[in-house]
Scaffold this active site. Sequence first.
Site, short mmCIF file in Angstrom:
data_model
loop_
_atom_site.label_atom_id
_atom_site.label_comp_id
_atom_site.label_asym_id
_atom_site.label_seq_id
_atom_site.Cartn_x
_atom_site.Cartn_y
_atom_site.Cartn_z
N SER A 1 0.58 -1.17 0.06
CA SER A 1 0.04 -0.15 -0.19
C SER A 1 1.04 1.09 0.22
O SER A 1 1.39 1.52 1.29
CB SER A 1 -0.51 -0.37 0.99
OG SER A 1 -1.54 1.14 1.25
N LYS B 1 -1.35 -0.74 -4.69
CA LYS B 1 -2.84 -0.26 -3.97
C LYS B 1 -2.20 1.01 -3.46
O LYS B 1 -1.33 1.12 -2.92
CB LYS B 1 -2.72 -1.33 -2.30
CG LYS B 1 -4.44 -0.01 -2.41
CD LYS B 1 -5.16 -0.73 -0.81
CE LYS B 1 -4.18 -0.26 -0.07
NZ LYS B 1 -5.57 -0.58 1.46
N LYS C 1 -3.40 5.51 -2.87
CA LYS C 1 -4.37 6.18 -2.02
C LYS C 1 -4.80 7.06 -2.71
O LYS C 1 -3.85 8.03 -3.17
CB LYS C 1 -3.65 6.28 -0.68
CG LYS C 1 -3.43 5.16 0.65
CD LYS C 1 -4.45 5.05 1.04
CE LYS C 1 -4.24 3.73 2.24
NZ LYS C 1 -5.42 3.44 3.10
N ASP D 1 -7.27 2.46 -3.41
CA ASP D 1 -8.05 2.85 -1.57
C ASP D 1 -8.41 4.46 -1.54
O ASP D 1 -7.50 5.15 -1.29
CB ASP D 1 -7.02 2.46 -0.73
CG ASP D 1 -7.93 2.40 0.56
OD1 ASP D 1 -8.91 2.43 0.85
OD2 ASP D 1 -7.09 2.06 1.57
N GLU E 1 -10.93 0.29 -3.00
CA GLU E 1 -11.72 -0.01 -1.93
C GLU E 1 -12.65 1.26 -1.43
O GLU E 1 -12.07 2.44 -1.09
CB GLU E 1 -10.66 -0.17 -1.29
CG GLU E 1 -10.72 -0.52 0.16
CD GLU E 1 -9.49 -0.96 1.44
OE1 GLU E 1 -9.53 -0.83 1.72
OE2 GLU E 1 -8.24 -0.48 0.16
N ASP F 1 -14.26 -2.22 3.02
CA ASP F 1 -13.40 -1.28 4.30
C ASP F 1 -14.34 -1.23 5.70
O ASP F 1 -14.86 -1.99 6.28
CB ASP F 1 -12.25 -0.62 3.89
CG ASP F 1 -11.34 -0.91 5.02
OD1 ASP F 1 -11.36 -1.29 6.02
OD2 ASP F 1 -10.18 -0.54 4.41
N LYS G 1 -10.35 -6.44 7.97
CA LYS G 1 -8.74 -6.90 9.14
C LYS G 1 -9.82 -6.71 10.67
O LYS G 1 -10.71 -6.45 10.64
CB LYS G 1 -8.87 -5.42 9.35
CG LYS G 1 -8.16 -4.41 7.80
CD LYS G 1 -8.00 -3.41 7.83
CE LYS G 1 -7.40 -2.21 6.56
NZ LYS G 1 -7.61 -1.15 6.39
N GLY H 1 -4.08 -3.91 6.29
CA GLY H 1 -3.35 -3.80 6.87
C GLY H 1 -3.19 -1.86 7.79
O GLY H 1 -4.13 -1.73 7.28
#
Length: 371
Positions: free
Chosen positions: A138, A164, A166, A191, A216, A241, A265, A293
């Site tokens: 990520s 991934k 952001k 994400d 996400e 998520d 998670k 994570g």
Amino acid sequence: MPIDIARIQLRRMRMRLKHPFGTSFGTLQNKEFFIIEAIDSAGETGYGESVAFSAPWYTEETVETNLHIMRDFLIPLLKNNPVNHPDELSRLFAPIRRNNMAKAALEGAVWDLYAKQQNVSLAAALGGTRSRVEVGVSIGIQPTINELLEKIAAYVEEGYKRIKLKIKPGQDIDMLKAVRNAFPDIALMADANSAYTLEDIQHLKQLDALQLLMIEQPLAHNDIIDHAKLQQSITTPICLDESIHALSDVEKAHRLGSCQIINVKSGRVGGLTAARRIHDYCLENNMPVWCGGMLESGIGRAHNIALASLPQFILPGDISGSDRYWDKDIIDPEIVVQDGYVAVPDKPGIGVTVDQQALEAFTKSIKSYHL
């Protein structure tokens, strides 16, 4: 026979990330959290880790609320109600509403201690079937696209199976197009951490041309209904998520068509037992899951590896190597990624050795509670 737990110890920790981690809701570099030690009468120790941040921008929980809930409610419940198996903690803690990260932190330590007492790995105790798990990485929001491309190139070279990124409004489509043009074949996902609304549907439709593995949590952190409308409007798979706090949320999302993928998670859903129940439902309903994570230390990361060894975790998780985040981790040896995989420890419990010297160095305070 009740699990032998003589004492619970809460270590308040502070570790500094190697690099600032930027998301749609802010940037983090100093990580505060708790390491929970469940110690039996023979001195064996099970380790858990809290994943709440110092401020309530991921969920309503924080480091301080975790301390309050563990100290004033969960530890007294455990003291007055011995359990025979870690699965029983979910029911024991049920009268305490939400506060899933506090519950998961304490439950994780009990799971580790139980597995050590049974002389089995945590992965085996949970029902894991893999000897190694695929891992992704990520990457937080970067100052420039060139810096982002350089980071991606390095991680691709290291063998990570999924990248991934952001995103947030203003730093999304153009950035993703640049990445896709530079890396046409990588498994790529975005994400959003709840940065968009349904007013952005036309904007988000541009993602469909980029062949993303998923987007996400594009919409509100507590939403399931609007995500269903968005999923009907785009072909890019939606992964939920922040909206998922319990198995019931997964069941509703599945029935409504709110997503195609679930990020699991254990901290967010209340522990390993709850995470395994979500996994089992998704396995029965052919819904892929992956392990998210929360910038964990090696202890929390070892818990994630055990969880990701379950069979329906068919997508690479956010289980990067220790050196991705820390100059010095609190386990030895540190977690290492080889060719995009991390080995699942087969030693009892979480299967890693805690570096006591490093643990003490990052410890800010200790509170101990006798059971």
